[in-house]
Design a protein around this motif. Sequence first.
Motif, short mmCIF file in Angstrom:
data_model
loop_
_atom_site.label_atom_id
_atom_site.label_comp_id
_atom_site.label_asym_id
_atom_site.label_seq_id
_atom_site.Cartn_x
_atom_site.Cartn_y
_atom_site.Cartn_z
N LEU A 185 0.85 -1.19 0.00
CA LEU A 185 0.00 0.00 0.00
C LEU A 185 0.88 1.24 0.00
CD1 LEU A 185 -2.62 -1.11 2.69
CD2 LEU A 185 -2.72 -1.41 0.20
N TYR A 186 0.52 2.19 -0.84
CA TYR A 186 1.30 3.43 -0.99
C TYR A 186 0.40 4.64 -0.70
CZ TYR A 186 5.07 0.88 -3.40
OH TYR A 186 6.09 0.03 -3.73
N ASP A 187 1.02 5.69 -0.14
CA ASP A 187 0.37 6.98 0.02
C ASP A 187 1.00 7.98 -0.95
OD1 ASP A 187 -1.08 5.96 2.14
OD2 ASP A 187 0.26 6.77 3.67
N TYR A 188 0.16 8.65 -1.71
CA TYR A 188 0.61 9.76 -2.56
C TYR A 188 0.17 11.07 -1.91
CZ TYR A 188 2.38 7.51 -6.83
OH TYR A 188 3.15 6.83 -7.75
N PRO A 189 1.06 12.03 -1.76
CA PRO A 189 0.67 13.33 -1.17
C PRO A 189 -0.03 14.21 -2.19
CG PRO A 189 2.97 13.41 -1.79
CD PRO A 189 2.50 12.00 -2.11
N LYS A 190 -0.74 15.19 -1.72
CA LYS A 190 -1.38 16.16 -2.60
C LYS A 190 -0.32 17.04 -3.26
CE LYS A 190 -4.72 19.98 -2.63
NZ LYS A 190 -5.66 20.79 -1.83
N THR A 191 -0.47 17.27 -4.57
CA THR A 191 0.44 18.14 -5.31
C THR A 191 -0.38 19.03 -6.24
OG1 THR A 191 0.75 16.73 -7.27
CG2 THR A 191 2.12 16.25 -5.32
N GLU A 192 0.29 19.81 -7.06
CA GLU A 192 -0.42 20.68 -8.00
C GLU A 192 -1.12 19.88 -9.09
OE1 GLU A 192 2.29 23.54 -9.56
OE2 GLU A 192 2.16 24.86 -7.82
N THR A 193 -0.71 18.65 -9.32
CA THR A 193 -1.29 17.88 -10.42
C THR A 193 -2.24 16.78 -9.96
OG1 THR A 193 0.55 16.29 -10.46
CG2 THR A 193 0.77 18.28 -11.83
N HIS A 194 -2.29 16.49 -8.68
CA HIS A 194 -3.21 15.46 -8.21
C HIS A 194 -3.54 15.65 -6.74
CE1 HIS A 194 0.07 13.31 -6.12
NE2 HIS A 194 0.78 13.42 -7.22
N SER A 195 -4.67 15.13 -6.34
CA SER A 195 -5.08 15.13 -4.95
C SER A 195 -4.31 14.06 -4.19
CB SER A 195 -6.58 14.85 -4.85
OG SER A 195 -6.88 13.63 -5.51
N ALA A 196 -4.41 14.05 -2.88
CA ALA A 196 -3.84 12.95 -2.09
C ALA A 196 -4.64 11.69 -2.39
CB ALA A 196 -3.88 13.29 -0.61
N PHE A 197 -3.95 10.57 -2.56
CA PHE A 197 -4.66 9.32 -2.85
C PHE A 197 -3.84 8.13 -2.40
CE2 PHE A 197 -2.02 9.93 -6.59
CZ PHE A 197 -1.65 8.66 -6.98
N ASN A 198 -4.42 6.97 -2.52
CA ASN A 198 -3.76 5.73 -2.12
C ASN A 198 -3.61 4.80 -3.32
OD1 ASN A 198 -5.67 6.54 0.43
ND2 ASN A 198 -3.65 5.85 1.05
N ALA A 199 -2.60 3.93 -3.26
CA ALA A 199 -2.37 2.96 -4.31
C ALA A 199 -2.15 1.59 -3.68
CB ALA A 199 -1.16 3.35 -5.15
N ALA A 200 -2.71 0.57 -4.31
CA ALA A 200 -2.56 -0.81 -3.84
C ALA A 200 -1.96 -1.65 -4.96
CB ALA A 200 -3.91 -1.37 -3.41
N PHE A 201 -0.82 -2.28 -4.67
CA PHE A 201 -0.13 -3.12 -5.64
C PHE A 201 -0.15 -4.56 -5.13
CE2 PHE A 201 2.33 -0.14 -8.43
CZ PHE A 201 1.82 1.02 -7.91
N ARG A 202 -0.61 -5.47 -5.97
CA ARG A 202 -0.70 -6.87 -5.56
C ARG A 202 -0.12 -7.78 -6.64
NH1 ARG A 202 -6.49 -9.48 -5.29
NH2 ARG A 202 -5.96 -10.00 -7.45
N VAL A 203 0.77 -8.68 -6.22
CA VAL A 203 1.35 -9.66 -7.14
C VAL A 203 1.23 -11.04 -6.51
CG1 VAL A 203 3.47 -10.49 -8.22
CG2 VAL A 203 2.95 -8.05 -8.24
N ASN A 204 0.78 -12.00 -7.30
CA ASN A 204 0.61 -13.38 -6.83
C ASN A 204 1.18 -14.32 -7.89
OD1 ASN A 204 -0.15 -15.83 -5.80
ND2 ASN A 204 -2.34 -15.42 -5.77
N PHE A 205 2.27 -15.02 -7.54
CA PHE A 205 2.90 -15.94 -8.48
C PHE A 205 2.36 -17.37 -8.35
CE2 PHE A 205 7.22 -13.75 -9.50
CZ PHE A 205 6.54 -12.78 -10.21
#
Length: 463
Positions: free
Chosen positions: A303-323
């Motif tokens: 899980l990642y946190d992105y901060p608010k900037t001039e080009t986007h709002s604050a948001f979250n990202a979820a990355f999942r990999v299953n081999f």
Amino acid sequence: MKKNNTRRSFLKKATLVSAAMTAAPTILAAGYEQKLILTKNYEFLNYSANDQINLGLIGSGIQGIYDTTTALQVDGVKLVAVCDLYTGRLDRAKELWGDSVFTTRDYRKLLERKDIDAVIIATPDHWHKKITIDALKAGKNVYCEKPMVQNFDEGKDIIEAANSSGKLCQIGSQGMASLGNEKAKQLYEDGAIGDIVMLDMQNNRYSAEGAWQYPIPPDANPDTIDFDTFLGEAPKVPYELKRFFRWRNYQDYGTGVAGDLFVHAFSTLNHVISSHGPNRAFSTGGLRYWKDGRDVPDVTVTLYDYPKTETHSAFNAAFRVNFIAGGNSDGSFKLTGTEGSMEIGQHAVKLTRSKLGMTPGGYSMIAYTEATQEKIRADYAAQNVDTRASTLNVGETTWEAPKDYKGGHYDHFYNFFQAIRGKGKIIQDPTFGLRAAGAALLANESYFKQQPVNWDPKAMKLL
């Protein structure tokens, strides 16, 4: 956050107008559904033998061969030299590209050649920094496979070497210049999904090959493989074929699923939304099935946190990999915003805009008398929260590449060679490459420390 003035009129521009101009879209009573074709213009010229870009390949393994095969599809490019530490791959290079190709097990001999204009570096990750810097110092333009670095502290040296050399250095996330990325960036900047709130990325695999258990050739032995050079500055270990041919499975040489797969997603995400990247990550997972000596997880969620900037709002990202995905081999990349969502691939983008439910339904009304329910409905109706425009502004549009589209991999090389000729710019320079790699490597840092980690995406350093 810079609000785009076109946001509220996006649907009218991007769907109703284009629908009127597109052959046979389907316009539904309560929304719309349509498919549109993406296009891209290329410059095709006949180059003389003296105007060829001469190419060298360093690392002629799986990705190196795919890279070179794609690069040679671009007009005016010729392969003249190949380097690899396994003689079988050098034999394969001549089989693929002719006996005239110079082959060596010492990359320095390749860099000494005055006739080479650019090199592809497709070695294991732990060699990226040294060979990239050596190539730039030798006056070569560089296409370095992702991730640009194996460790956070290696990136600044590559950036400095590229700046001082005056040569181009492009990092190789294959989908960066794709039609899908190009369209997604335009849609996002037009306000198609509103303010981004979530990114979902997943990659599921269900095969030994997909889990990096690559075949080991029968002629592999200490005479055909330079194992000591392969180790480089990694810890000295006894000769072991699995480490050479399946290096992605080991922290000493690779970067795990984060460096192999997350970095592609970060390249696309940061490009589409014009971001420097996340500032916090937390990763978990484990080695669930492929217990073949590897020391990296085969299942991971970060899980990642992105901060608010001039080009986007604050948001979250979820990355999942299953081999070990139980028969379900697939993947997806989806941006979700306050007004819609985009599913992004190299060949297509699907934009979905839905109606936000603002009036109460049967679930919440059941606790009130019939008379009270009527009063509540009348009150919401008077507020006019469900406008006719919001009801019409729903539907789905898919932009697809034409059937003869050569793909994002080709486009990335096309841009690289055009930039060498002074006719364009690369998209993924070393600074961009470090931010994409750094974000991916946060997953490893968090996983092995078993705690959240913080990152300064502008300064590109751990906190």
